[in-house]
Design a protein around this motif. Structure first.
Motif, PDB file in Angstrom:
ATOM      1  N   PHE B  50       0.868  -1.080   0.269  1.00  0.00           N
ATOM      2  CA  PHE B  50       0.166  -0.173  -0.156  1.00  0.00           C
ATOM      3  C   PHE B  50       0.988   1.035  -0.013  1.00  0.00           C
ATOM      4  O   PHE B  50       0.722   2.233  -0.521  1.00  0.00           O
ATOM      5  CB  PHE B  50      -0.918  -0.462   1.056  1.00  0.00           C
ATOM      6  CG  PHE B  50      -2.085   1.430   1.620  1.00  0.00           C
ATOM      7  CD1 PHE B  50      -3.067   0.862   0.098  1.00  0.00           C
ATOM      8  CD2 PHE B  50      -1.558   2.383   2.165  1.00  0.00           C
ATOM      9  CE1 PHE B  50      -4.282   1.996   0.396  1.00  0.00           C
ATOM     10  CE2 PHE B  50      -3.010   3.483   1.636  1.00  0.00           C
ATOM     11  CZ  PHE B  50      -3.775   3.287   1.169  1.00  0.00           C
ATOM     12  N   ALA B  51       1.754   1.241   0.836  1.00  0.00           N
ATOM     13  CA  ALA B  51       2.512   2.603   1.009  1.00  0.00           C
ATOM     14  C   ALA B  51       3.414   2.524  -0.380  1.00  0.00           C
ATOM     15  O   ALA B  51       3.297   3.655  -1.090  1.00  0.00           O
ATOM     16  CB  ALA B  51       4.146   1.789   1.567  1.00  0.00           C
ATOM     17  N   ILE B  59       0.193   0.638  -8.842  1.00  0.00           N
ATOM     18  CA  ILE B  59       0.068  -0.499  -8.592  1.00  0.00           C
ATOM     19  C   ILE B  59       0.962  -0.928  -8.465  1.00  0.00           C
ATOM     20  O   ILE B  59       1.294  -2.412  -7.756  1.00  0.00           O
ATOM     21  CB  ILE B  59      -1.408  -1.216  -9.476  1.00  0.00           C
ATOM     22  CG1 ILE B  59      -2.485   0.196  -8.959  1.00  0.00           C
ATOM     23  CG2 ILE B  59      -1.604  -2.774  -9.188  1.00  0.00           C
ATOM     24  CD1 ILE B  59      -2.679  -0.012  -7.342  1.00  0.00           C
ATOM     25  N   PHE B  60       1.177  -1.461  -9.922  1.00  0.00           N
ATOM     26  CA  PHE B  60       2.574  -2.157  -9.855  1.00  0.00           C
ATOM     27  C   PHE B  60       3.999  -2.129  -8.855  1.00  0.00           C
ATOM     28  O   PHE B  60       4.263  -3.148  -8.456  1.00  0.00           O
ATOM     29  CB  PHE B  60       3.226  -1.892 -11.905  1.00  0.00           C
ATOM     30  CG  PHE B  60       4.246  -2.989 -11.882  1.00  0.00           C
ATOM     31  CD1 PHE B  60       4.178  -4.454 -12.082  1.00  0.00           C
ATOM     32  CD2 PHE B  60       5.133  -2.085 -11.786  1.00  0.00           C
ATOM     33  CE1 PHE B  60       4.526  -5.065 -12.981  1.00  0.00           C
ATOM     34  CE2 PHE B  60       6.193  -3.465 -12.555  1.00  0.00           C
ATOM     35  CZ  PHE B  60       6.384  -3.976 -13.323  1.00  0.00           C
ATOM     36  N   THR B 116      -6.301   3.837  -6.095  1.00  0.00           N
ATOM     37  CA  THR B 116      -7.328   3.600  -7.236  1.00  0.00           C
ATOM     38  C   THR B 116      -6.757   1.863  -7.192  1.00  0.00           C
ATOM     39  O   THR B 116      -5.740   1.839  -7.204  1.00  0.00           O
ATOM     40  CB  THR B 116      -6.849   4.404  -8.199  1.00  0.00           C
ATOM     41  OG1 THR B 116      -6.807   5.738  -7.977  1.00  0.00           O
ATOM     42  CG2 THR B 116      -7.728   4.211  -9.166  1.00  0.00           C
ATOM     43  N   PRO B 117      -8.137   1.274  -6.914  1.00  0.00           N
ATOM     44  CA  PRO B 117      -7.863   0.053  -6.928  1.00  0.00           C
ATOM     45  C   PRO B 117      -7.383  -0.485  -8.631  1.00  0.00           C
ATOM     46  O   PRO B 117      -7.275  -0.222  -9.260  1.00  0.00           O
ATOM     47  CB  PRO B 117      -8.559  -0.913  -6.714  1.00  0.00           C
ATOM     48  CG  PRO B 117      -9.789   0.127  -6.529  1.00  0.00           C
ATOM     49  CD  PRO B 117      -9.362   1.005  -6.795  1.00  0.00           C
ATOM     50  N   PRO B 206      -4.693  -4.753  -0.261  1.00  0.00           N
ATOM     51  CA  PRO B 206      -4.829  -3.064  -0.335  1.00  0.00           C
ATOM     52  C   PRO B 206      -5.094  -2.723  -1.937  1.00  0.00           C
ATOM     53  O   PRO B 206      -5.718  -1.465  -2.015  1.00  0.00           O
ATOM     54  CB  PRO B 206      -3.728  -2.342   0.730  1.00  0.00           C
ATOM     55  CG  PRO B 206      -2.728  -3.475   1.094  1.00  0.00           C
ATOM     56  CD  PRO B 206      -3.714  -4.513   0.498  1.00  0.00           C
ATOM     57  N   LEU B 207      -4.430  -3.524  -2.571  1.00  0.00           N
ATOM     58  CA  LEU B 207      -4.021  -2.793  -3.565  1.00  0.00           C
ATOM     59  C   LEU B 207      -5.357  -3.308  -4.596  1.00  0.00           C
ATOM     60  O   LEU B 207      -5.387  -1.803  -5.832  1.00  0.00           O
ATOM     61  CB  LEU B 207      -2.695  -3.242  -4.650  1.00  0.00           C
ATOM     62  CG  LEU B 207      -1.032  -3.103  -3.782  1.00  0.00           C
ATOM     63  CD1 LEU B 207      -0.151  -3.777  -4.834  1.00  0.00           C
ATOM     64  CD2 LEU B 207      -1.652  -2.208  -4.136  1.00  0.00           C
ATOM     65  N   ALA B 208      -5.982  -4.611  -4.420  1.00  0.00           N
ATOM     66  CA  ALA B 208      -7.034  -5.008  -4.953  1.00  0.00           C
ATOM     67  C   ALA B 208      -8.090  -5.474  -4.645  1.00  0.00           C
ATOM     68  O   ALA B 208      -9.517  -5.364  -5.429  1.00  0.00           O
ATOM     69  CB  ALA B 208      -6.259  -6.206  -6.274  1.00  0.00           C
TER      70      ALA B 208
END
Lengths: 363, 305
Positions: B50-51, B59-60, B116-117, B206-208
């Motif tokens: 997330f950080a 996201i990558f 933004t996921p 947290p990313l998706a």
């Protein structure tokens, strides 16, 4: 050039004694670096963590209060670990004990129930903790299911069960919708040792548990059996010690102690049942058990030390705005160093030079 | 129909972190190392992921941060258990305790923030197909990656020489060592692979899965991943089945609340954990004719010189 491990012919007793001290030293050194990274003055932070709590009467009592559940749980866990049974669900057994004991407290609330309430709460909590610990123990012995995973899964289940009770059937009707039971009646609370202080009877019970464990391990056949099963399973079989039976026994005892610790915490320092009654006592007790070398007296000292880190962490948060999670990081790092230093009891480092044949039988 | 589609999508999303983490752990365990620190590596992966995404907007890069975090954690584990021959069970627990603390510390500044996921795939006409369109062609990249990962691991373990050697280390490290294979080095790579996967699995959350970070957001998924490896009898194919089954239980639990089933939510939330216990018992019981676990799993190996 390569560093390799070499098994010692005999375990080193000197290192066995000093290794927890080395581990604490290394942890404090690491923490100094971490404090500096966080932008805090390391010396002041260390002072807040380890010295400040020792300087006033209130904090000293608080250390004993926090050490009480840690020591009780860790004594039980040490019996399991000595017998090579991995109970890591003490947190769940602690919570279930708290729930079972609280049941009586909630049911007798506002009635004229007599002095029998607290003793019954203690017995019930110990029994519930033991039964809860027996689930993974029996699953292991009967079906071969990993006790590590099952005992841990049951922590989440116990946590949710407690949450359900205090938000549902046991919620205090006058509690402004907070998820908590009403404050326990005086007959359902653990008596204080010092009038107006924080120290309570539970600390005496913890000391008795330490003494009982020392006698069990040092003076009885059962205790000998636990050690043998853990250290040399084959020899234990020839000696007629039943490993499965000892798994059941050690799990039951450790569950009972965790459950007892749970109700003592709720009926003592907390005073009512609510979520978050444990800042991870069941997990920190694992560290206490190892730091104390699975030895009752060692566990007592280790329990006091880890209690100091809880209190120190709170003081550092208030005084220097150091996040509370630093305490958990500290405890995790400490466990690493304890385990790493333990390795030196059985092994020693040896330097191997490349391209040179090391003659066999020497070195 | 839309409900069925929505449920399948939700199950896939809930299963993906379990599948990624469990696949990594499967490789680790196949090499003979039991790393119980999956939960710790996942939770640090979640905070670092997330950080990374919050700081860079990518996201990558967030996923990369998660992978690096998991890898670093697993390196500590490798150093302890392979370098210093420390008990693997105790070290794994230490890794989890440390991970929970580190994750809280790293994530403290990010609680309440949103990102933004991860984007979902969209191919015009294919993704629009009824029922199967969104399931097959409308997932986020992690879902496809997780499936590729399992297939890749299956191929590696059963179709390559390196995979054969890795399995040999897990079944009999003394023989593998005698044949001249560097057991400790192979195990180190297996542990690092497991750590990278656990870190990525944590970052997925947290990313998706949810676009924010909360402390303790892995909620025992690392431990369930460990149970899944047992469930799969250490085989990648069964792992897929197990992961989707557990994803389904998780979703059932969420949806049952929405459908107004008269059971307290806490009992439904306890379902995945209870299911894990029951599955472990049933499977261990079925396996009475000797365990299928790698024979050297969890044992310390110090090469003799």
């Amino acid at each position: 050039m390569q560093l390799v491990l070499e098994k010692r012919v005999e375990r080193s007793n000197t290192i066995a004694l000093v290794s927890p001290l080395i581990a604490i030293g290394l942890t404090i050194a690491t923490m100094t670096v971490l404090f500096a990274i966080l932008g805090k003055n390391p010396l002041l932070a260390l002072q807040a963590y380890f010295i400040a709590p020792l300087t006033d009467d209130y904090s000293l009592q608080e250390i004993a209060v926090k050490a009480t559940p840690l020591v009780m749980i860790a004594i039980g866990l040490s019996l399991c670990y000595l017998a090579n049974a991995w109970n890591i669900g003490a947190e769940g057994q602690f919570l279930i004990g708290a729930v079972a004991g609280s049941w009586i407290a909630v049911k007798t609330q506002g009635t004229d129930a007599g002095a029998w309430v607290l003793p019954v709460m203690l017995v019930l909590a110990a029994a519930a903790g033991a039964l809860y610990a027996l689930i993974p123990a029996i699953c292991k012995v009967k079906f071969g299911a990993s006790e590590i995973l099952t005992s841990l899964m049951l922590v989440y289940v116990a946590d949710l069960f407690l949450d359900y009770l205090v938000r549902g059937p046991w919620r205090d009707p006058h509690g402004f919708n907070f998820p908590t039971t009403a404050e326990f009646d005086p007959v359902a609370t653990v008596p204080l040792l010092i009038e107006g202080g924080r120290l309570h009877l539970g600390s005496i019970i913890a000391l008795l548990v330490v003494a009982a464990a020392a006698i069990l391990l040092g003076r009885t056949i059962k205790g000998f059996g636990i050690r043998v099963v853990g250290a040399a399973p084959r020899a234990a079989r020839f000696g007629g010690f039943n490993a499965n039976q000892l798994v059941i026994l050690t799990f039951a005892v450790s569950g009972a102690l965790a459950g007892l610790a749970g109700i003592i915490e709720v009926a003592g320092p907390v005073g009512h049942l609510q979520p978050g009654i444990s800042p991870g006592y069941g997990f920190t007790a694992i560290i206490v058990a190892f730091l104390g070398r699975l030895n009752p007296l060692g566990i007592l000292i280790a329990g006091l030390f880890l209690a100091l880190t809880f209190i120190g962490g709170e003081q550092a948060q208030i005084a220097m705005k150091i996040p509370l999670d630093v305490t958990k990081v500290f405890q995790g790092i400490l466990l690493f160093y304890v385990l790493a230093c333990d390795s030196l009891i059985l092994y020693r480092f040896k330097l191997v030079l490349p391209n040179r044949q090391v003659p066999r039988g020497t070195g | 129909m839309e409900l069925v589609e929505a449920i399948i999508l939700a199950v896939l999303a809930a299963s993906t972190p379990l599948l990624i983490a469990a696949t990594g752990e499967l490789v680790t365990e196949r090499s003979g190392v039991l790393n119980l620190g999956v939960e710790g590596m996942m939770i640090v992966g979640a905070a670092c992921g997330f950080a990374g995404a919050w700081l860079t907007g990518s996201i990558f890069i967030g996923a990369l941060f998660g992978i690096v975090a998991g890898t670093l954690m697993s390196l500590v584990f490798a150093l302890m258990t392979l370098g210093l021959a420390v008990n693997q069970v105790a070290t794994g627990l230490a890794l989890t305790i440390l991970g929970v603390g580190l994750s809280g510390l790293i994530g403290a500044g990010f609680v309440g923030e949103r990102i933004t996921p991860a984007m979902h795939l969209y191919i015009p006409s294919l993704t629009d197909m009824p029922l199967i369109g969104r399931v097959l062609f409308g997932e986020d990249a992690f879902v496809y990656f997780s499936i590729a990962l399992v297939i890749g691991v299956w191929w590696f373990l059963y179709r390559t020489r390196a995979g054969l050697i890795l399995r040999a280390c897990g079944d009999n490290h003394v023989s593998a060592h005698a044949l001249g294979y560097p057991v400790l080095r192979i195990r180190t790579f297996a542990v690092i692979f497991g750590g990278a996967c656990a870190g990525l699995a944590g970052a997925y959350l947290p990313l998706a899965y949810t676009p924010f970070f909360i402390p303790g957001m892995t909620a025992g998924r690392g431990w369930i991943a460990l149970a899944l490896v047992v469930f799969s009898s250490w085989r990648p194919g069964r792992l897929v089945v197990g992961a989707y089954l557990f994803g389904a239980v998780t979703i059932l639990q969420l949806h049952a609340q929405g459908w107004g089933v008269g059971i307290p939510s806490q009992f439904m939330s306890a379902l995945p954990y209870l299911a894990t216990v029951i599955v472990l018992v049933l499977l261990s019981r079925a396996r009475t004719g000797g365990s299928t676990a790698p024979a050297a799993l969890g044992t310390v190996f110090v090469p003799d010189r």
